[in-house]
Design a protein around this motif. Structure first.
Motif, mmCIF file in Angstrom:
data_model
loop_
_atom_site.group_PDB
_atom_site.id
_atom_site.type_symbol
_atom_site.label_atom_id
_atom_site.label_comp_id
_atom_site.label_asym_id
_atom_site.label_seq_id
_atom_site.Cartn_x
_atom_site.Cartn_y
_atom_site.Cartn_z
ATOM 1 N N ASN A 292 -1.523 -1.497 -4.300
ATOM 2 C CA ASN A 292 -1.990 -0.106 -4.442
ATOM 3 C C ASN A 292 -0.815 0.787 -4.822
ATOM 4 O O ASN A 292 -0.004 1.161 -3.975
ATOM 5 C CB ASN A 292 -2.625 0.364 -3.124
ATOM 6 C CG ASN A 292 -3.325 1.714 -3.258
ATOM 7 O OD1 ASN A 292 -3.689 2.132 -4.362
ATOM 8 N ND2 ASN A 292 -3.517 2.391 -2.132
ATOM 9 N N ASP B 189 -5.733 6.358 -0.831
ATOM 10 C CA ASP B 189 -5.113 5.566 0.242
ATOM 11 C C ASP B 189 -6.168 4.826 1.066
ATOM 12 O O ASP B 189 -5.834 3.938 1.848
ATOM 13 C CB ASP B 189 -4.268 6.493 1.132
ATOM 14 C CG ASP B 189 -3.282 5.729 2.001
ATOM 15 O OD1 ASP B 189 -3.148 4.500 1.782
ATOM 16 O OD2 ASP B 189 -2.658 6.346 2.882
ATOM 17 N N ALA B 190 -7.427 5.203 0.930
ATOM 18 C CA ALA B 190 -8.492 4.457 1.616
ATOM 19 C C ALA B 190 -8.955 3.361 0.662
ATOM 20 O O ALA B 190 -10.109 3.323 0.211
ATOM 21 C CB ALA B 190 -9.618 5.389 2.012
ATOM 22 N N GLU B 191 -7.995 2.468 0.301
ATOM 23 C CA GLU B 191 -8.238 1.463 -0.742
ATOM 24 C C GLU B 191 -8.794 0.156 -0.191
ATOM 25 O O GLU B 191 -9.460 -0.588 -0.906
ATOM 26 C CB GLU B 191 -6.931 1.186 -1.505
ATOM 27 C CG GLU B 191 -5.972 0.175 -0.871
ATOM 28 C CD GLU B 191 -5.438 0.592 0.504
ATOM 29 O OE1 GLU B 191 -5.486 1.798 0.809
ATOM 30 O OE2 GLU B 191 -4.999 -0.286 1.271
ATOM 31 N N LYS C 229 1.577 7.939 0.409
ATOM 32 C CA LYS C 229 1.984 8.000 1.821
ATOM 33 C C LYS C 229 3.359 8.658 1.935
ATOM 34 O O LYS C 229 4.150 8.602 0.997
ATOM 35 C CB LYS C 229 2.085 6.571 2.383
ATOM 36 C CG LYS C 229 0.762 5.873 2.602
ATOM 37 C CD LYS C 229 0.969 4.481 3.137
ATOM 38 C CE LYS C 229 -0.361 3.754 3.329
ATOM 39 N NZ LYS C 229 -1.240 4.348 4.334
ATOM 40 N N ASP D 281 0.838 -1.200 0.000
ATOM 41 C CA ASP D 281 0.000 0.000 0.000
ATOM 42 C C ASP D 281 0.875 1.253 0.000
ATOM 43 O O ASP D 281 1.336 1.705 1.038
ATOM 44 C CB ASP D 281 -0.922 -0.014 1.235
ATOM 45 C CG ASP D 281 -1.896 1.168 1.239
ATOM 46 O OD1 ASP D 281 -1.972 1.877 0.218
ATOM 47 O OD2 ASP D 281 -2.585 1.350 2.267
HETATM 48 ZN ZN ZN Z 1 -4.145 2.860 2.205
#
Ligand code: ZN
Ligand code: BES
Ligand code: ZN
Length: 498
Positions: free
Chosen positions: A321, A348-350, A278, A271
């Protein structure tokens, strides 16, 4: 490692290291266990002397090793601290056994025996001790060319005088549970270059082939045909194709009731955050973002071996991701398998996006009850730290079952709220739902998002973001993957009321 039961008096146990648990002297008295009293008597008061000298206080995980103990056949007597005797149960014993085992590993010991008391807790204790040893044996060192341990411990026995046959079942179960948990940890410890979604699917397929489970892996084309826009949206920024792993366990006999358990596990093999990238600090940790999926695959391995009465289907959406040139952008709107549209305000809210499609697919598989495990939010780490996993649920009955299973297995899980008021945060100007809420209560709004896709089925969500990875080595566990949730999920299936 062989696990064995020895129903003999402790004086007669032939082993490299005989382990006994002794407690904090301030509480119920250091030698609360019969085995400790017996070892103390056989050695003419060695353990008492340890306390009196101040070299040992019975504190949790303290370890003292005495060589060639008088009156015992064992080559070493190992006294391990159990902490307070009051409240010492199988969860504490599991950790204590693991700590003793890990203390002995570097000492060239080949066989270890742990002495237990009889009584009505013998079964639970024997299972927990064996699990402790097997879990304590795990080392995430598959890529170290110079392994820490020269020789492995190849025999662990549980000693309880005169209890022949009583605990064989508990030991067999412990082997399966700890084996599954270590399997999940081994998957989780693979870095993202060595465990892509495709390779994870291959590993799951192998588990199925070896344990008599049905396996089905949906590829990108099939996902497109079905309309899994949320899962595909996350996957499109990576050169690695996604996979939806489906593993089916079916009992031999048609179950008495119609319940069908669905286990769903987030498997983001890495991620980066995608376009909402990030910060680089600690980003390496995000190889752990498939721990929910690993827990579910590990649990299915044990479920196949323990054969509960209830059918269980696992669904593991696996993706990477990445912020590639085809990556989805903030503001993109995807259509999920359920038909609902989602505005992706933060890439990022995957996790919730891939789980949304997996939860909907679980319904189509005929599941009647859903439990998911996911390293879903940083917010759960803020709320509960690295001690408890967060538990959210839409159905009190299923919540109680999951929390009961977690308690029985010594996995710390804490109930979190899921009130309708939180849903107010999930409003999008342009789609049915946004994939993020406001700054506050992030673990709850993430769970609330999932609930939209699990409804109307009874569903429980485990947010394991704070508990799937141990940040610093503990006496009972090395830094790395913990395998959290495996035992709870297996317990839930095997204890499902007929
Ligand atoms: Zn994430
Ligand atoms: N995999 C992360 C969750 C996570 C974050 C686990 C930090 C452990 C430590 C998840 O995909 C994520 O990035 N969540 C975001 C959601 C936010 C954008 C609403 C988070 O928690 O920061
Ligand atoms: Zn994630």
């Amino acid at each position: 490692m062989e696990i064995k039961f020895e129903p003999v008096p402790i004086e007669q146990v032939e082993t490299d290291a005989l382990v006994i648990v002794a407690f904090d002297k301030d509480s119920a008295g250091g030698l609360a266990f019969e085995a400790a009293k017996a070892a103390n008597a056989a050695t003419g008061g060695w353990i008492q002397e340890l306390y009196e000298s101040g070299e040992f206080a019975g504190k949790q995980f303290e370890v003292v090793v005495l060589h060639r103990p008088a009156g015992l056949k064992a080559r070493r007597l190992v006294v391990v601290g159990g902490g307070r005797a009051a409240g010492f149960g199988s969860p504490e014993l599991r950790l204590t056994a693991a700590a003793a085992f890990r203390a002995l590993k570097p000492k060239g010991v080949r066989s270890v025996a742990l002495a237990l008391d009889g009584g009505d807790r013998l079964n639970d204790f024997a299972g927990a001790a064996a699990e402790g040893a097997l879990l304590g044996d795990y080392e995430p060192d598959q890529y170290k060319t110079d392994k820490k341990d020269g020789v492995a411990i190849d025999l662990f026995s549980v000693v309880a005088p005169g209890q022949a046959g009583a605990i064989d079942g508990a030991l067999a179960r412990a082997r399966i549970l700890a084996g599954a948990q270590n399997f999940a940890r081994a998957l989780a410890s693979e870095p993202a270059n060595r465990l892509t979604p495709t390779l994870l699917a291959e590993r799951a397929h192998q588990v199925c082939a070896e344990n008599g489970l049905e396996c089905l892996v949906l590829d990108q084309d099939r996902m497109r045909e079905l309309g899994m826009g949320a899962l595909l949206g996350v996957a499109q920024g990576s050169a690695e194709p996604p996979a939806l792993i489906i593993m089916r366990y079916r009992p031999f006999e048609a179950p008495a009731n119609a319940a069908h358990l669905g286990l769903v596990g987030k498997a983001v093999t890495f991620d980066t955050g995608g376009i909402s990238i990030k910060p680089s600090e600690n980003m390496d940790k995000m190889k752990f973002d498939m721990c929910g999926g690993a827990a579910v695959i590990g649990a299915m391995r044990a479920i196949a071996q323990l054969r509960p009465a209830i059918p269980v289907t696992a669904l593991v959406p696996a993706v990477e991701n990445m912020p590639g040139s085809r990556a989805q952008r903030p503001g993109d709107i995807v259509t999920t398998l359920s038909g609902k549209t989602v505005e992706v305000l933060n890439t990022d809210a995957e996790g919730r996006l891939i789980l949304a499609d997996a939860l909907e697919y679980a319904k189509r598989e005929g599941c009647t009850h859903l439990v998911d495990a996911a390293t879903l939010t940083g917010a759960i780490v803020v709320a509960l730290g690295h001690v408890h996993a967060g538990v959210f649920g839409s159905d009190q009955g299923l919540l109680d079952k999951v929390l009961g299973a977690a308690r029985a297995e010594g996995e710390k899980m804490w109930p979190m709220p899921l009130d309708e008021e939180y849903k107010e945060q999930l409003k999008s100007a342009f789609a049915d739902l946004p994939n993020i809420g406001t700054r506050w209560g992030g673990a709850v709004t993430a769970a609330m998002f999932l609930k939209e896709f699990a409804d109307p089925l009874p569903w429980v969500h485990l947010d394991i973001a704070g508990t799937a990875w141990l940040e610093e080595t503990k006496p009972y566990m090395p830094k790395g993957p913990t395998g959290i949730a495996v035992r709870t999920l297996v317990h839930l299936a095997t204890d499902w009321p007929a």
